[in-house]
Design an enzyme around this catalytic site. Structure first.
Site, PDB file in Angstrom:
ATOM      1  N   ARG A   1      -5.809   6.287  -7.449  1.00  8.18           N
ATOM      2  CA  ARG A   1      -5.493   7.715  -7.486  1.00  8.18           C
ATOM      3  C   ARG A   1      -5.403   8.230  -8.919  1.00  8.18           C
ATOM      4  NH1 ARG A   1      -0.211   7.694  -3.920  1.00  8.18           N
ATOM      5  NH2 ARG A   1      -0.342   9.958  -4.197  1.00  8.18           N
TER       6      ARG A   1
ATOM      7  N   LEU B   1       0.854  -1.172   0.000  1.00 14.22           N
ATOM      8  CA  LEU B   1       0.000   0.000   0.000  1.00 14.22           C
ATOM      9  C   LEU B   1       0.895   1.229   0.000  1.00 14.22           C
ATOM     10  CD1 LEU B   1      -2.667  -0.933   2.735  1.00 14.22           C
ATOM     11  CD2 LEU B   1      -2.980  -0.987   0.257  1.00 14.22           C
ATOM     12  N   ASP B   2       0.405   2.324  -0.568  1.00 17.46           N
ATOM     13  CA  ASP B   2       1.174   3.564  -0.537  1.00 17.46           C
ATOM     14  C   ASP B   2       1.388   4.014   0.904  1.00 17.46           C
ATOM     15  OD1 ASP B   2       1.245   3.677  -3.309  1.00 17.46           O
ATOM     16  OD2 ASP B   2      -0.608   4.853  -3.434  1.00 17.46           O
ATOM     17  N   LYS B   3       2.411   4.801   1.110  1.00 17.72           N
ATOM     18  CA  LYS B   3       2.792   5.234   2.461  1.00 17.72           C
ATOM     19  C   LYS B   3       1.625   5.858   3.216  1.00 17.72           C
ATOM     20  CE  LYS B   3       6.196   8.053   4.941  1.00 17.72           C
ATOM     21  NZ  LYS B   3       7.439   8.867   4.817  1.00 17.72           N
TER      22      LYS B   3
ATOM     23  N   THR C   1      -1.598   5.542   2.606  1.00 12.84           N
ATOM     24  CA  THR C   1      -2.829   4.743   2.555  1.00 12.84           C
ATOM     25  C   THR C   1      -2.830   3.770   3.726  1.00 12.84           C
ATOM     26  OG1 THR C   1      -2.961   4.895   0.144  1.00 12.84           O
ATOM     27  CG2 THR C   1      -4.168   3.097   1.187  1.00 12.84           C
TER      28      THR C   1
END
Length: 326
Positions: A257, A153-155, A157
């Site tokens: 996104r 997961l993105d930082k 998120t």
């Protein structure tokens, strides 16, 4: 993988243009003959771990053939440095929240503001450090040397992640991901009023040549297909935002996104794809300090054949925003 690609861009010390004599030779054979690689086996390790690119596209297939005029980029020094670092992570106690655990895998909740794995730009402890403390040092390593990880997961998120605890479960979940047999759902807050209650964004994504941080819709041959389903939950006219339930069929970097930006409904709080004045409004008035994106549900058949469906509530900071909107 976006972080690997960014590292390639920053650190590549070797760029070779393929000459006529090497036209159609396998990439691993070609690379083995280049400066600093030394052997065929080392070239194969570098390729399979994502440290080689052709024309700015990361390649992981050993049998990929190079063509005259291709630009092959690689950095054996960076490869050695990061492989050593990945295998010597120091455990860090992060009190990871565990939703489910057995001998094969665990389901955890990743908090926001925490990178999943180390990178050359991330100096703080990451989730990978915490996993080493929580589950021990025998977690299987991914192709990039990341303990226990089969997805990310993105930082900024938050939400559910699968952590594998042995090689057998690692292979099992990697196959599920490849076959798109893990259902992944997110909650997100986006700008604007979505006219349809349900919809699908089926648009291929490719790294933006003008801004390497971004993925953009592209129909170039190198673009990767990406499919996002969404369902409108509620529209909030006072702030002109919509709460949306999203299911991703593919798992591309920044997929939600980038797709929501393409649909002209960027994620609120998103510093890369979002709208600055909207982000500022939500930061100052509703104390939203990150992108509103939360992985709330994972469903799959696990290695023992059990149908699993894990669901969690919104993270506290996001729930407070929704409560204020209501």
């Amino acid at each position: 993988d976006q972080l690997l690609f960014l590292r390639l861009l920053v650190y590549y010390m070797h760029q070779i243009t393929v000459s006529e004599e090497y036209n159609t030779i396998r990439l691993d054979a070609f690379l083995a003959q280049q400066e600093g690689v030394f052997s065929r086996s080392r070239s194969q390790d570098m390729i399979s771990n994502g440290y080689v690119s052709i024309n700015d596209n990361t390649i992981t297939k050993l049998a990929k053939k190079v063509r005259e005029g291709d630009t092959v980029s690689y950095d054996p020094e960076l490869f050695e440095k990061e492989m050593v670092a990945a295998n010597t992570l120091e455990p860090v106690d992060m009190k990871i929240q565990i939703v489910f655990e057995n001998d094969d895998y665990a389901i955890i909740i990743k908090p926001p503001y925490l990178s999943v794995h180390p990178s050359d730009t991330e100096t703080q402890p990451t989730l990978a450090h915490g996993l080493m403390h929580q589950f021990g040092s025998n977690l299987p390593l991914s192709d990039q040397g990341r303990p226990g990880l089969v997805h990310r997961l993105d930082k900024d998120t938050s939400g559910l992640m699968i952590i594998v605890k042995n090689a057998e479960s690692q292979v099992y979940f990697q196959k599920l991901i490849a076959k798109r047999e893990i259902e992944k759902y997110y909650k997100t807050l986006v700008y604007g009023n979505i006219p349809e209650e349900t919809g699908t964004i089926n648009q291929p994504l490719y790294r933006d040549k003008k801004d390497r941080r971004k993925q953009v819709v592209s129909h170039s041959p190198e673009a990767r297909n990406a499919i996002t389903h969404y369902t409108l939950e509620s529209f909030h006219p006072s702030y002109q935002v919509s709460l949306v339930d999203v299911q991703i069929i593919t798992g591309r970097t920044h997929q939600i996104r980038a797709h929501m930006r393409f649909a002209q409904h960027p994620v609120v709080g998103d510093q890369i794809y979002g709208i600055g004045k909207i982000n500022k409004q939500f930061s100052s008035k509703l104390n939203l300090q990150r992108q509103f994106l939360h992985a709330y549900r994972l469903a799959f058949v696990d290695p023992s054949g059990v149908e699993q469906d894990f669901q969690i509530s919104l993270y506290n900071d996001l729930q407070k925003v929704v409560d204020t909107l209501a």
